[in-house]
Design a protein around this motif. Structure first.
Motif, mmCIF file in Angstrom:
data_model
loop_
_atom_site.group_PDB
_atom_site.id
_atom_site.type_symbol
_atom_site.label_atom_id
_atom_site.label_comp_id
_atom_site.label_asym_id
_atom_site.label_seq_id
_atom_site.Cartn_x
_atom_site.Cartn_y
_atom_site.Cartn_z
ATOM 1 N N ARG A 218 0.810 -1.406 0.104
ATOM 2 C CA ARG A 218 0.054 -0.068 0.164
ATOM 3 C C ARG A 218 0.696 1.298 -0.189
ATOM 4 O O ARG A 218 0.343 2.402 -0.258
ATOM 5 N N GLY A 222 0.505 -0.246 -4.968
ATOM 6 C CA GLY A 222 -0.901 -0.249 -4.702
ATOM 7 C C GLY A 222 -1.339 1.142 -5.372
ATOM 8 O O GLY A 222 -2.474 1.271 -5.933
ATOM 9 N N TRP B 225 -5.810 -1.758 -2.738
ATOM 10 C CA TRP B 225 -4.466 -1.933 -2.466
ATOM 11 C C TRP B 225 -3.714 -0.424 -2.151
ATOM 12 O O TRP B 225 -2.764 -0.430 -1.556
ATOM 13 N N GLN B 227 -4.818 1.381 -0.359
ATOM 14 C CA GLN B 227 -5.112 1.978 1.196
ATOM 15 C C GLN B 227 -5.135 0.751 2.189
ATOM 16 O O GLN B 227 -4.644 0.842 3.260
ATOM 17 N N GLY B 229 -3.513 -3.507 2.236
ATOM 18 C CA GLY B 229 -3.050 -4.611 1.463
ATOM 19 C C GLY B 229 -3.917 -5.770 1.399
ATOM 20 O O GLY B 229 -4.961 -5.621 1.720
#
Lengths: 496, 496
Positions: A218, A222, B225, B227, B229
């Motif tokens: 993230r 991400g 992802w 924010q 995982g």
């Protein structure tokens, strides 16, 4: 875009329930069949999440909500439906049976989508009489927010069915992408399974724990992938030399002995315990409902950020949201306002969203002006100054604003706004807006504004055309009979 | 947090250059050694991107930029540096040689990080005299925006080195995550390689094209992802039953014959052509520089959205950004303002960011109030009303604002603001702020505001304490000698 007239959801649960929420919030009636004893409760919870999320996601005028009906059979559910979505458990025999049953009872032209995350549509449509209208429409959790549906046809699916499904999904804010060829798990779950397999090895081998792995995702790729996918990202990484260069540079890594993907990890009790314990350490301080709420706020915020992308034209999921909102505006019932009515106009209903508050949960100062700005936009639409009018090169610009803060708006507060015209001439429009707390009906803030009609290309004030001025005059004359609002004409610091 | 005093970058290019940008923007001098004839040009371009991105990313007071020096040798570069970052091409012999050379010339306590994306640190530190201070610090492109650095130690790396590196990275806005055990490609590239392999098969087999694959990612799990995982996301999917339930339900899929990961795709000329052509069709309408700009705006917007996450407390990369900004504020030189000086205070320098404009590229109305709000915050800090003061339970609240629009601010415009105190007493503070275009020095908008000193817990106005009032009085008395600004005391619609 092609409207859906009535939808049926066979199988509720988290996926089916969220499909139902999408339909209902787009104004479509839904019949639901699910024999699970707790189906109504589960769907009710999903619906509550979806409504909260939509409240933050868009200010566009959602149509009156569609009606949800819980019915006793597949046959009853599909009556009159033109989109039927199957979301029963992931077993090929069960799904095939239900779909065959739907096929027999439904209108032969109704679309039938399956939410399966991996089963091939050819296997599901085997026993159907009208298999050409059946396909996979595979969504992603949370289905009420993430817009993707993979559209996959089987051997007997007509190409026109997929195109039709894609057009219909746009009317409920979703992005249908057509997958060329059916394979098990389609595209998204193929990619996810690859990461999941590799991730399990990393945890099993103690390379890192689940929190570290999640952070790696993230804080890096991400965020990249929320806005551009893998290939576009690597295209940029390749620089001016492009994709060919990138592949030449990084392709060879594929034959290095990096991944352990050739093996499948054995899910022993020990590994399951390890993962569950690490996950507790990582996220256990917050309940699932709280995590859901945080996730949904984040996803809404990300979509809002993407809406501002590409210099305000919108990018990816943000562009899609803009298109959905344009569709909602185009299909919204024109407000039937009696321009001669002698009371302030009710303009807007909104809610204080998470992105609008400071760490104390109070609405940030400039968000008040955002709400007043949305209110002005609403007033302008009433007098015929809409998106099209603005795109044609004319508009009203704000030249002056006076705001008074009379109370506080807090996270989640429902608000509404009203507007009273104070004066006007052929160029000027002066009005007074008030934000009210919808619970208490107390005013929270007021704004007096002066707007000027402009030729936006020439950048100068010009008289508004007759069709606009007629409406402006009618409103001004009606509102002249109202008392001047307390606070109008005030300058900063003036004694009461 | 532990400050870095001087940094050295061995190897410029896109990665090394972006490291240099991170250091310089955090106020740290950097010496760069790169024999590439175009190193200065490449680093200059990266630096320009980084500065533009930071301009949008944060309003926190970045310290005066560090100085970049291009030097002629590794030895010269590492003199006096306490963080040395190696970013030379990905060949183990080359990297090992350079690192051994750094080790010999550098202060024995200086940290030495390698940007390698896959080589094990044990292989790199083999010939070092002081290997305990060497580690991998693997960043992600664009390095000047994505905060992650995987910190990986080799056999001879001290654990304290990794902890120290993590603390130092926080001072340049980065998130160091420590990986437990070294393996080739560490964690992030393992996961990315898995997706890349599977993706290549999907393209080769014509399941979809590159644009569809990218859309599948960015309209669905990509946003998830950004924010949370994979494991936290699946924890939510498991619902109240938790991770154990999720794995029990989905684990078995792993043994289904879904992925083709057991094979490595053969990168034939034909496949490379196919990918390059599809990528051209997908993204070729925009140049790499334009895609970079769009990506950077999106990443900034996503981080801003995450900053508002968890009800304004910040989430993931947004929380990290808040922490970095707190650090910048804590370390900012207190403005030495002569409170008795007879001229309006210069408060703020800012730029119109992409998230602030409408589709015409004009700054949205409420963003003007955001700039005025930031200006008020700046004035309040001058009189001692800072974050700490507010957290202790007192603050000034805006009760009234009068805005005049005199011009237009457009995307990318540099702006500055000034403020003149008009009047004050023990509770009230009235002032007049102006936003200027920094290029033309013409006023774009003005705001007259009245603020009230409050006890925020009790929610009522109270007199400000003496240490604040002394400063307020000094300013008020000095500014009383200035002419009243044109437009002050005005009510909406008043004739000039």
């Amino acid at each position: 875009m092609t409207k859906i007239n009535k939808a049926a959801c066979i199988g509720g649960g988290v996926i089916g329930g969220a499909w139902a929420a999408r339909f209902v919030l787009a104004g479509i009636d839904v019949a639901i069949f699910d024999p699970h004893p707790e189906a109504e409760r589960i769907i009710g919870e999903v619906m509550a999440n979806a409504e909260r999320a939509y409240g933050m996601l868009t200010m566009a005028p959602l149509p009156p909500k569609g009606k949800i009906t819980f019915v006793k059979s597949v046959e009853e559910a599909v009556q009159g439906a033109d989109w039927i979505q199957e979301s029963v458990p992931e077993r090929v025999d069960l799904k095939r049976g239900v779909i065959t049953q739907i096929d027999a009872a439904a209108d032969p032209t109704a679309l039938i989508g399956s939410s399966t995350s991996g089963i091939m549509p050819t296997d599901l449509q085997r026993d159907m009489k009208h298999p050409e209208r059946m396909f996979v429409a595979h969504p992603y959790n949370p289905v009420y927010l993430l817009p993707l549906a993979e559209l996959v046809g089987g051997e007997k699916t007509a190409r026109a069915t997929l195109e039709d499904a894609k057009a219909k999904l746009a009317t409920i804010g979703m992005k249908g992408v057509i997958i060329n060829k059916e394979i098990e798990a389609f595209v998204g779950d193929r990619l996810l399974e690859a990461v999941w397999r590799e991730g399990l090895w990393l945890i099993k081998d103690d390379i890192c724990d689940t929190e570290t792995l999640d952070d790696v995702i993230r804080y890096s790729f991400g965020m990249r992938w929320a806005q551009m996918g893998m290939f576009e990202t690597y295209r940029i990484a390749g620089g001016e030399a492009g994709m060919r260069h990138f592949i030449a540079q990084f392709g060879p890594c594929l034959s290095w002995p990096w991944t352990k993907l050739t093996d499948v990890v054995d899910l022993t009790d020990e590994l399951v315990d390890k993962i569950a314990n690490q996950s507790d350490a990582q996220s256990g301080a917050r309940g699932i409902r709280e995590l859901e709420r945080i996730r949904d706020q984040n996803l809404v915020g990300i979509m809002h950020a993407l809406k501002a992308g590409d210099d305000g034209r919108g990018w990816g999921a943000g562009k899609l949201l803009t298109e959905f909102e344009d569709y909602l505006w185009a299909n919204a019932k024109k407000p039937e306002v009696d321009l001669g009515e002698v009371k302030p106009l009710k303009i807007l209903d909104t809610k204080v969203s998470a992105a609008w508050v400071d760490y104390n949960g109070h609405m940030t100062e400039h968000r008040y002006l955002q709400v007043f700005g949305d209110t002005s936009d609403g007033v302008l639409r009433l007098i015929g100054v809409d998106l099209e009018y603005v795109r044609d090169g004319h508009s009203y610009y704000t030249v002056e604003t006076h705001i008074r803060h009379l109370g506080e708006a807090k996270l989640g507060d429902a608000l509404y706004t009203t507007c009273q015209i104070l004066s006007s001439d052929d160029k000027r429009l002066q009005f007074f807006s008030t934000i009210y707390n919808a619970q208490t009906n107390e005013p929270v803030a007021t704004a007096e504004q002066m707007m000027l009609h402009v030729d936006s290309k020439a950048g100068k004030a010009v008289a508004a055309p007759a069709q606009v001025l007629d409406k402006v005059k009618a409103l001004t004359e009606a509102h002249a009979r109202l008392p001047v609002p307390e606070g109008a004409g005030r300058h900063v610091g003036q004694k009461r």
